[in-house]
Design an enzyme around this catalytic site. Structure first.
Site, PDB file in Angstrom:
ATOM      1  N   HIS A  80      77.382  38.577  47.901  1.00  0.00           N
ATOM      2  CA  HIS A  80      77.844  37.217  47.620  1.00  0.00           C
ATOM      3  C   HIS A  80      77.329  36.719  46.282  1.00  0.00           C
ATOM      4  O   HIS A  80      76.480  37.353  45.647  1.00  0.00           O
ATOM      5  CB  HIS A  80      77.464  36.274  48.761  1.00  0.00           C
ATOM      6  CG  HIS A  80      75.991  36.103  49.001  1.00  0.00           C
ATOM      7  ND1 HIS A  80      75.203  35.271  48.237  1.00  0.00           N
ATOM      8  CD2 HIS A  80      75.180  36.647  49.922  1.00  0.00           C
ATOM      9  CE1 HIS A  80      73.956  35.319  48.699  1.00  0.00           C
ATOM     10  NE2 HIS A  80      73.911  36.143  49.716  1.00  0.00           N
ATOM     11  N   CYS A  96      70.654  40.079  51.980  1.00  0.00           N
ATOM     12  CA  CYS A  96      71.963  40.155  51.329  1.00  0.00           C
ATOM     13  C   CYS A  96      71.824  40.632  49.888  1.00  0.00           C
ATOM     14  O   CYS A  96      70.740  40.624  49.309  1.00  0.00           O
ATOM     15  CB  CYS A  96      72.638  38.788  51.342  1.00  0.00           C
ATOM     16  SG  CYS A  96      73.312  38.338  52.946  1.00  0.00           S
TER      17      CYS A  96
END
Length: 120
Positions: A80, A96
Site C-alpha cells: 500500500h 505490510c
C-alpha cells in the site's frame, strides 16, 4: 476471463526485505524497482509466495492512495501507499509493504488480482 488471467500472469512482484526494495517483473524480466518500508522486528513482513487477492482505491489513512491485499496467513497484509513518506526505507510497519503513493498507484494500475508476490 482470459485477458485478466493473462495480465495477472504477465506481471509478478518480488519484495526483498533485506534491501527494502520491491521489484516489478514484466514477462519474467525486472521492469521497475521501488523503495519500500517493511514490518518492524516485532511485526515482521511475512516471507513466502502469495497472491494479490483484493485491491482498493484511496483506502485512506496510513494506507495512502492504494491497497493490494495479499493472501498471507495470520493477518491482513498488503502492499500500500503511505501518509508518512519519511517512513520509506525503514522497518516500521505492522508487516505490510508500503511505498510512496505515486509508486503504489503505478504498480496498482499494472497488476491484477491473482498476481504472484514473492517476499524474501
Amino acid at each position: 476471463d482470459y485477458e485478466g488471467l493473462y495480465r495477472a500472469l504477465r506481471y509478478s512482484i518480488t519484495v526483498n526485505t533485506a534491501i527494502k526494495k520491491l521489484t516489478l517483473f514484466k514477462d519474467g524480466k525486472a521492469f521497475k524497482s521501488y523503495p519500500i518500508a517493511i514490518g518492524k522486528p516485532s511485526t515482521p513482513t511475512p516471507k513466502g509466495t502469495f497472491k494479490i487477492i483484493n485491491k482498493a482505491v484511496n483506502p485512506g489513512g496510513p494506507l495512502g492512495a492504494r491497497w493490494m491485499g495479499l493472501n498471507a496467513p495470520n493477518g491482513d497484509y498488503g502492499i500500500h501507499g503511505t501518509n508518512n513518506p519519511s517512513s520509506i526505507g525503514k522497518a516500521v510497519s505492522n508487516g505490510c509493504i508500503r511505498t510512496y503513493n505515486n509508486n503504489v498507484i503505478e504498480i496498482f494500475n499494472l497488476v491484477h488480482i491473482g498476481t504472484i508476490v514473492t517476499i524474501v
